[in-house]
Design a protein around this motif. Sequence first.
Motif, PDB file in Angstrom:
ATOM      1  N   VAL A 141      -2.675   3.673 -11.702  1.00  0.00           N
ATOM      2  CA  VAL A 141      -3.859   4.740 -11.208  1.00  0.00           C
ATOM      3  C   VAL A 141      -3.584   5.976 -11.533  1.00  0.00           C
ATOM      4  N   GLY A 195       0.612   1.662  -8.624  1.00  0.00           N
ATOM      5  CA  GLY A 195       0.351   3.016  -8.193  1.00  0.00           C
ATOM      6  C   GLY A 195       0.613   4.170  -9.317  1.00  0.00           C
ATOM      7  N   ASN A 211      -4.443  -9.358   3.936  1.00  0.00           N
ATOM      8  CA  ASN A 211      -4.974  -9.237   5.354  1.00  0.00           C
ATOM      9  C   ASN A 211      -5.667 -10.329   5.825  1.00  0.00           C
ATOM     10  N   LEU A 212      -6.089 -11.076   4.920  1.00  0.00           N
ATOM     11  CA  LEU A 212      -7.128 -12.407   5.095  1.00  0.00           C
ATOM     12  C   LEU A 212      -6.186 -13.373   5.808  1.00  0.00           C
ATOM     13  N   ILE A 239      -4.591  -3.374  -6.751  1.00  0.00           N
ATOM     14  CA  ILE A 239      -3.890  -3.062  -5.618  1.00  0.00           C
ATOM     15  C   ILE A 239      -4.870  -3.462  -4.471  1.00  0.00           C
ATOM     16  N   VAL A 240      -6.123  -3.063  -4.309  1.00  0.00           N
ATOM     17  CA  VAL A 240      -7.140  -3.807  -3.182  1.00  0.00           C
ATOM     18  C   VAL A 240      -6.894  -4.918  -2.994  1.00  0.00           C
ATOM     19  N   ALA A 278       2.449   1.784  -3.248  1.00  0.00           N
ATOM     20  CA  ALA A 278       1.666   2.271  -4.093  1.00  0.00           C
ATOM     21  C   ALA A 278       1.457   3.701  -4.171  1.00  0.00           C
ATOM     22  N   SER A 279       1.368   4.088  -2.783  1.00  0.00           N
ATOM     23  CA  SER A 279       1.101   5.474  -2.554  1.00  0.00           C
ATOM     24  C   SER A 279       2.253   6.344  -3.182  1.00  0.00           C
ATOM     25  N   LEU A 291       0.727  -1.197  -0.165  1.00  0.00           N
ATOM     26  CA  LEU A 291      -0.085  -0.027   0.061  1.00  0.00           C
ATOM     27  C   LEU A 291       1.009   1.279   0.063  1.00  0.00           C
ATOM     28  N   PHE A 307       2.221   6.486  -6.792  1.00  0.00           N
ATOM     29  CA  PHE A 307       1.061   7.295  -7.229  1.00  0.00           C
ATOM     30  C   PHE A 307       1.371   8.826  -7.278  1.00  0.00           C
ATOM     31  N   ILE A 329      -3.687  -6.387  -1.307  1.00  0.00           N
ATOM     32  CA  ILE A 329      -3.724  -6.065   0.105  1.00  0.00           C
ATOM     33  C   ILE A 329      -4.823  -6.842   1.099  1.00  0.00           C
ATOM     34  N   LEU A 330      -5.944  -7.032   0.348  1.00  0.00           N
ATOM     35  CA  LEU A 330      -6.832  -7.584   0.983  1.00  0.00           C
ATOM     36  C   LEU A 330      -6.526  -9.232   1.259  1.00  0.00           C
ATOM     37  N   ALA A 381      -6.398  -0.026  -9.874  1.00  0.00           N
ATOM     38  CA  ALA A 381      -6.753   0.123  -8.478  1.00  0.00           C
ATOM     39  C   ALA A 381      -7.260  -0.948  -7.789  1.00  0.00           C
ATOM     40  N   THR A 399      -7.809   3.344 -15.027  1.00  0.00           N
ATOM     41  CA  THR A 399      -7.442   3.709 -13.460  1.00  0.00           C
ATOM     42  C   THR A 399      -8.132   2.383 -12.905  1.00  0.00           C
ATOM     43  N   ILE A 400      -9.443   2.211 -13.008  1.00  0.00           N
ATOM     44  CA  ILE A 400     -10.273   1.314 -12.047  1.00  0.00           C
ATOM     45  C   ILE A 400      -9.532  -0.064 -12.100  1.00  0.00           C
TER      46      ILE A 400
END
Lengths: 298, 354
Positions: free
Chosen positions: A254, A251, A283-284, A275-276, A234-235, A231, A238, A279-280, A272, A268-269
């Motif tokens: 996007v 990034g 996290n899982l 990336i989500v 990517a920031s 994340l 970006f 990361i998801l 994006a 873009t979408i």
Amino acid sequence: MRQERKADFLASLAQRRRTLAKGWYKYSRNPLSVLGLVVLVLIGLAAALAPHITPYPAQAGAYTDFQNAGKPPSFEHFFGTDRIGRDVFTRVVFGYRFSLLLGIVVLGLGVAPGVVLGLIAGYHRGTWVEAVIMRTTDVFLAVPPLVLALAITAMLTPNLLNEMFAIALLWWPWYCRLVFAVSSSLRSQFFVREAELSGASEAHILFREMLPNCLAPILTKMTLDMGIVILLGASLSFIGLGAQPPTPCLGTMVADGAKRLPGEWWGTIFPALAIVIVILAFNLVGDGLRDVFAVEEV
Amino acid sequence: MLSPSRVLEGAVKDTMLKYIGLRLVQSVFVLFGLSILIFFIARVVPGDPARAMMGYLATQDQLQAVRVEMHLDKSFPVQYYYWLRGLLHGDLGRSAYTKRPVVTDLVQYIPATLELILFATLISVVLGQAMGILAGYFRNSWFDGVSRLVSYLGIATPSFVIAILLMFFFSQVLHLAPSVGRIPIMMTAPPTVTGFMVLDSLLAGQFSTALVALTHLVLPAFSLAVIHIAQEGRITRSSIAENLGKDYITMHRVHGIRTSRIVFKYLLRPSIIPTVTVMGLDFAFLMSNAFLVELVFMWPGFARYALTTMLNKDLNAMVAVVLVIGLTFAVVNLLVDILITFLDPTVRIQRRGG
């Protein structure tokens, strides 16, 4: 004698296998964690095999085809093409390579020093050694990592290597603090005292006695941190401080595609969402590991 | 005569003050260390800092003048000493990018970001609590499932992705909200009193400007709030779900106390402390996420100023903005600690004992 040792070895192996099976049983109770693991394996494979499985590997980097620029998603181009005619799907898969590479390199460089310093500070708890290490840690944790990472990368030439360097430089304090919390409570336990009294060296106590007891929270945190590092990377990209074009970086894609919104939304979408999703997934999996190791807070 | 509870209260107050004093000293040391760290980062820039600031067209004389002004010709500790001396006089040097004193810039840009962050905090508290209460009270219902999914997504989505998605859907596709800036260029801004556009407009009696400013505020604030809605929602949910089956709640029910009263008075209380703790930590992350959100929405705030100065290797401004963020973090955490001591009797007693 040899027979005995062999039997011991086999017994410990069987023990290990049982622990592993039990761990997997606990992990697999949560369908979301299993889903996260499946997604991660797929992303990992796709990234590793990117040049072989993507439809247009030549279009990942420097490539222009204005005839096909800005085409919407279709069977030829699943995610459409960007403003200079490159296949967005191909670039997203290649983008995963750089995201995962960033995460692995940052954690590879950042975790070890943090763990070692945390162990030392925990072992020397209450002395000036602890004070120096932990107060330095406090300084690094006094502002969010993104801010310091921005400051460092802005001072250097923006590229992938400096981005990795900047984030890795900021990552050790988190592990230092985590390991310190565990190791300073281990310090007074009998097995550490016993090792001390039997004349074990400090290195032995730190790495053979204390470290194994810190591994569960470290491993859990590393999984969750992969998501955070990706994340952060990517920031940075970006903003334009990461890998420079034409490197396919999620990034950057996007940011680049956002200039063409709302018309060519696919540029873009899709990056994006990519990336989500990664990361998801981390996290899982991290949540699943937390259940397995029964780690309270990392 | 002093009652025993009075004595206890006095002792608590005493240790509280001691504890706050200790934390203050610690914060000062951390900020001191941070200033050395960021000063070091700003000065080890490869190449010539004066050249980096002035650009490639500057003459040797101009470069020399900058070096003398910023004491770049001296050793690192001497430079730091001059900087620290300036700081104690309220002088953070001159920004190479805006050509104005850094302090003036900060005063101009901080309120816009503060307005954004406070509004984002408001949104995240209201929506996060609402989501958490409903999901916790109706646990394992469809709403609980949906809110869990939303939370997972909220935590995994970078704020700049949320910002771009919101801008795309709500301002570019549906045309429901404006996409950039604080107010339209055509509109006259109200005279600056607080620096908060909405508040200033109301003070000046420009109600239509206030409304327009509010619509500009919604999308960026919401982009910042999403992750915190997710976090606070999860905390409240687990706390409420955990306490729902406890005897004291059943007791209240048997006594015929209204459900709304049970929820807001008895169920919500245990979740306040973790929520406040998380909010304190979140404040600094709101500031760092503002770097990205302000960039997307062209919000003329502190974070955008900070980013611009960093990208332009504006050394004085860069050191100042990082320290402002560190200071905010320290102050907010201190406030949260104090607040928790007041809210939580067990912490109060522990700190007194320890």
